[in-house]
Design an enzyme around this catalytic site. Sequence first.
Site, PDB file in Angstrom:
ATOM      1  CG  LEU A  53       0.777  -2.995  56.340  1.00 29.88           C
ATOM      2  CD1 LEU A  53       1.298  -4.042  55.354  1.00 29.88           C
ATOM      3  CD2 LEU A  53       1.297  -1.618  55.972  1.00 29.88           C
ATOM      4  CE1 TYR A 103     -10.463   3.644  54.214  1.00 27.01           C
ATOM      5  CE2 TYR A 103     -10.094   5.151  52.374  1.00 27.01           C
ATOM      6  CZ  TYR A 103      -9.668   4.103  53.166  1.00 27.01           C
ATOM      7  OH  TYR A 103      -8.455   3.512  52.926  1.00 27.01           O
ATOM      8  CE  LYS A 107      -6.944   3.812  55.835  1.00 29.68           C
ATOM      9  NZ  LYS A 107      -5.981   2.813  56.355  1.00 29.68           N
ATOM     10  CG  ASN A 132      -5.972   4.480  42.809  1.00 29.35           C
ATOM     11  OD1 ASN A 132      -6.984   3.996  43.285  1.00 29.35           O
ATOM     12  ND2 ASN A 132      -5.924   5.730  42.343  1.00 29.35           N
ATOM     13  CG  HIS A 279      17.093 -31.439   8.380  1.00 29.96           C
ATOM     14  ND1 HIS A 279      16.727 -31.846   9.637  1.00 29.96           N
ATOM     15  CD2 HIS A 279      15.944 -31.093   7.730  1.00 29.96           C
ATOM     16  CE1 HIS A 279      15.408 -31.759   9.762  1.00 29.96           C
ATOM     17  NE2 HIS A 279      14.905 -31.303   8.610  1.00 29.96           N
ATOM     18  N   PRO A 280      21.591 -31.655   8.591  1.00 30.55           N
ATOM     19  CG  PRO A 280      22.513 -33.516   9.674  1.00 30.55           C
ATOM     20  CD  PRO A 280      21.208 -32.832   9.414  1.00 30.55           C
ATOM     21  N   GLY A 281      24.076 -30.661   6.249  1.00 31.71           N
ATOM     22  CA  GLY A 281      24.319 -30.354   4.857  1.00 31.71           C
ATOM     23  C   GLY A 281      23.462 -29.254   4.271  1.00 31.71           C
TER      24      GLY A 281
END
Length: 372
Positions: A53, A103, A107, A132, A279-281
């Site tokens: 690589l 380049y 390669k 890419n 909340h409760p109730g």
Amino acid sequence: MKVLITGANGFVGKNLAVHLKERKDIEVLCAFRDDDPASLITKVAQVDFIFHLAGVNRPKDVEEFKAGNTDLTQQLADAIVASGRKIPLVYTSSTQAAQDNAYGLSKLGAEDVLTRLAATHGSNVYLFRLPNVFGKWARPNYNSAVATFCHNIARGLPIQINDPCAQITLVYIDDVVRHFVALMDGLKPDASFVTVEPQYEITVGDLSKTLHAFRESRNTLITEPVGKGLIRALYSTYLSYLPPERFTYEVPKYGDPRGVFVEMLKTPDAGQFSYFTAHPGITRGGHYHHTKTEKFLVIRGEASFKFRHIVTGEFYELHTSGEQPVIVETVPGWTHDVTNIGQEEMIVMLWANEIFDRAHPDTYALAVGDHA
């Protein structure tokens, strides 16, 4: 199996090394640009597979292209021959190898070296002319528009776009690694040149819009369809560029004497997620919908869900608790409510199949009442 990675400190190398180190049957050796030739020969002699690589793509001097790409590959090929073994090799070339520039020519020269190695020495050689590549850990402001855009947008910095209609071809790093590992594990392709699939096409303008939408989703709570394909990969990549201080964000919380209601996530086509407390109730709800549907999951406390058909008056009641996960669905045409019948605060997760629209809420108040 012992595996050698050249260029292991680069973007692709880092990702590959992490994947390989997750396996118990792989020992990873790394070669770096500054290693002396003798060290390279020693490492090659030990390994069973090579991922080549390493390379140069932005040198100070154009002559470095040949030294860092063609000549380095020749040194690696010579080391393979010196080992006396037909060590297989993956090489990351570039689509620029088809172009007449310094380049690309370097390669192409590296490809020629490896093609001769395969023909004269017998090593299996797999050449990747990668477009890419994007994903986590790519360097911003280097040679990746995706990395630069992600880095800047995640930090609220401007980006520069010369031609929003310019088309770019992308491959995702995890797909690249998947192809590499398959070859290491014995996959035999039809040719020495191997293509990573899937490949994605997107314009620079659309890439910018997509990444900005990711950033804006923290304000709108509306996420893009990030579950598959290019958008999935881009979203993962974008998040990887967030600095730690931006790992969190707040969402709106609406409170009253009954408890709180918090919206977490909205989607364009799969509704929204939220939670509420009671909340409760306390009783919440007392309304019906014509089309909207919901799923409730009590995750703490005890709940009584009541339903009444808005035409026939048929009544139904059920109890759930956080001790046993049970989904309760609201049904169109039935008015419904939920009451906290326990002694502690109740917490209920809620999914609705559509984003709440204040102009068209499809929510009509109607008390359920008790069973006659």
